[in-house]
Design an enzyme around this catalytic site. Structure first.
Site, mmCIF file in Angstrom:
data_model
loop_
_atom_site.group_PDB
_atom_site.id
_atom_site.type_symbol
_atom_site.label_atom_id
_atom_site.label_comp_id
_atom_site.label_asym_id
_atom_site.label_seq_id
_atom_site.Cartn_x
_atom_site.Cartn_y
_atom_site.Cartn_z
ATOM 1 N N GLU A 15 -13.442 14.418 -40.226
ATOM 2 C CA GLU A 15 -13.185 13.021 -39.914
ATOM 3 C C GLU A 15 -11.717 12.695 -39.511
ATOM 4 O O GLU A 15 -10.855 13.337 -40.614
ATOM 5 C CB GLU A 15 -13.364 12.422 -40.950
ATOM 6 C CG GLU A 15 -14.850 11.783 -41.092
ATOM 7 C CD GLU A 15 -15.418 10.417 -42.498
ATOM 8 O OE1 GLU A 15 -15.882 10.119 -42.183
ATOM 9 O OE2 GLU A 15 -14.332 11.235 -43.189
ATOM 10 N N CYS A 16 -11.286 12.031 -37.929
ATOM 11 C CA CYS A 16 -10.009 12.158 -38.009
ATOM 12 C C CYS A 16 -9.418 12.817 -38.244
ATOM 13 O O CYS A 16 -9.358 14.473 -37.708
ATOM 14 C CB CYS A 16 -9.573 10.551 -38.613
ATOM 15 S SG CYS A 16 -7.677 9.305 -37.882
ATOM 16 N N GLY A 17 -8.115 13.402 -39.445
ATOM 17 C CA GLY A 17 -7.305 14.115 -39.338
ATOM 18 C C GLY A 17 -7.771 14.952 -40.101
ATOM 19 O O GLY A 17 -8.108 16.819 -38.788
ATOM 20 N N TYR A 69 -11.126 16.566 -38.363
ATOM 21 C CA TYR A 69 -11.109 16.437 -36.605
ATOM 22 C C TYR A 69 -10.397 16.599 -35.771
ATOM 23 O O TYR A 69 -10.745 18.191 -35.089
ATOM 24 C CB TYR A 69 -11.977 15.140 -36.238
ATOM 25 C CG TYR A 69 -11.725 14.832 -34.475
ATOM 26 C CD1 TYR A 69 -13.008 16.293 -34.249
ATOM 27 C CD2 TYR A 69 -11.802 13.767 -33.686
ATOM 28 C CE1 TYR A 69 -13.487 16.165 -32.883
ATOM 29 C CE2 TYR A 69 -12.926 13.863 -32.712
ATOM 30 C CZ TYR A 69 -13.280 14.969 -31.678
ATOM 31 O OH TYR A 69 -13.616 14.960 -31.020
ATOM 32 N N THR A 125 -15.309 13.643 -35.851
ATOM 33 C CA THR A 125 -15.283 11.654 -35.205
ATOM 34 C C THR A 125 -13.224 11.161 -35.774
ATOM 35 O O THR A 125 -13.351 12.274 -36.512
ATOM 36 C CB THR A 125 -16.653 10.938 -35.766
ATOM 37 O OG1 THR A 125 -16.172 10.638 -37.817
ATOM 38 C CG2 THR A 125 -17.572 11.335 -35.775
#
Length: 436
Positions: free
Chosen positions: A327-329, A331, A427
């Site tokens: 997720e985010c970082g 990802y 994501t």
């Protein structure tokens, strides 16, 4: 149900978190059990709440969660003496389009739970106008009740007197006034407050805030202003499917942004979670059946992550046979490369083709509704996931199969689709809930 209050303000940066922590610790010092919640998608504040109260805090979010889920989460405060729900941004600030049970505004939670609002007002650069602002917030929306006001950062006794008189004339209770006090300021960085676990002196700071607030605020009057409610929880709780039975979770200063209610829901559904630290060059537990990399601050530790060969090779070996999601970082770390704010390019794990850069900062912020076009751990094709995105990275390349069709809160399609390659998925948004 214990008595509850919502701590809110006209805007961000006024002192909501500091007052929440101070009240929680001051009442705890008096022997009361205090339960905190965070209204909205901020994943940093709950750790501060836990440090102040000794009890885990979770997020409640009217855009992403239905009323039953919110009631289920709030039910954790049943055995507390008092509940404090810290708001986000200004009292009525949310998105333009309604979500599951509201717009994400703090006022939604206050009205839904029947808890009155304690306003933090910073009258810097004004005097009687502060009363007009408070009166406007009081009268803006039927169903949202104002308990009173705490003034923050008053400049002098004369300044306080002017503001108090105006508030009294408007029929608004003033529970206290706080002079400027730098010793209780919480340090910040680009995604918000520096995390609680990164501050060795956080306990002392909260103690000082509690002492200072107890000296200037009528704690008994604030407590009397709280009101109780008995919300009806969802019969099936969070309705969350864990991503696996045994979850290897990255957890350290670079990977810490995951909503506490998600971890609790995974455990409640029977999942086991083992943590590992990429910054300490640790690989995921080989006995796990899925690996999850939360967001955090990989851009501050990109050189270390790039140099940690055991972590990178271990993660790649894991992904040969089992799912890995970021997720985010997280990802970004699954991607090919990350360029830091100084323009230095660091090689990441290469499980996905994503390449990101912080050299040209651009804020990406807002709720996200994703319809999965490919499966990810715990969720099948077609699942509708609600989350929130907040980062400053820019996509240089995102060549893999899109994971989802992602919309913002207005319904507009956005470019941050997430990716899938083999067993790896990622994501930019942090998962909050799945539509039932």
């Amino acid at each position: 149900m214990p008595a509850g209050l919502v701590i809110s303000a006209p805007a961000s940066g006024v002192g909501k978190t500091t007052l929440t922590l101070a009240l929680a610790r001051a009442w705890r010092n008096r022997g009361l059990n205090v339960q905190c919640f965070k209204s909205g998608p901020d994943y940093i504040d709950p750790a501060f709440h836990a440090a102040a109260t000794g009890r885990a805090s979770v997020n409640v979010d009217s855009w992403a969660m239905d009323r039953g889920t919110i009631a289920h989460l709030v039910g954790r405060g049943t055995d507390a003496d008092v509940v404090l729900a810290e708001g986000s941004m200004g009292l009525f600030d949310g998105v333009a389009a309604r979500g599951v049970s509201g717009t994400g505004a703090t006022a939604d939670i206050a009205e839904m739970l029947g808890w009155p609002v304690l306003l933090v007002i910073d009258p810097s650069g004004q005097a009687q106008t502060a009363a007009a602002i408070a009166a406007g917030l009081r009268d803006y929306r039927a169903g949202v009740r104002l308990a009173g006001v705490v003034l923050n950062r008053v400049a002098s006794p004369r300044h306080e007197d002017l503001v108090r008189r105006a508030l009294n004339d408007a029929g608004i209770a003033v529970f206290g006034a706080l002079p400027r006090h730098a010793e209780i300021s919480l340090p910040k960085r680009h995604l918000g407050l520096v995390q609680a676990e990164e501050q060795a002196e956080i306990g002392k700071l909260i103690d000082e805030a509690a002492r200072f607030v107890a000296e200037h605020v009528d704690l008994d009057a604030v407590l009397r202003a709280a009101a109780s409610c008995s919300p009806q929880p969802a019969p099936n709780g969070m309705n969350v499917t864990p991503p696996g039975q045994r979850i290897a979770l990255a957890r350290d200063a670079a990977f810490s942004f995951i909503y506490p209610h998600m971890l609790e829901a995974w455990r409640a559904a029977g999942a086991e979670i083992s943590t590992f630290s990429p910054l300490a060059d640790e690989a995921p537990d080989a006995s796990a059946d899925v690996c999850w990399l939360p967001g955090g601050y990989p851009e501050l530790h990109a050189g270390t992550i790039a140099a940690n060969a055991r972590f990178r090779s271990g993660l790649r070996a894991f992904a040969d046979t089992r799912p890995v999601h970021g997720e985010c970082g997280g990802y970004m770390v699954l991607g090919t490369a990350l360029t830091d704010a100084d323009g230095v390019r660091h090689e990441m794990t290469g499980l996905l083709g994503l390449e990101t850069s912080f050299a040209k900062r651009r804020m990406h912020l807002g709720y996200r509704l994703a319809a999965l076009a490919a499966p990810m751990p715990g969720h099948q094709v077609g699942a509708r996931l609600r989350g929130h995105e907040f980062h400053y990275s820019t996509i240089v390349a995102q060549p893999d199969t899109p994971l989802a069709v992602v919309h913002d809160a207005t319904g507009a399609i956005i470019a941050e689709t997430g990716s899938r390659r083999g067993q790896a998925t990622g994501t930019f948004f942090h998962l909050i809930a799945e539509d039932r």
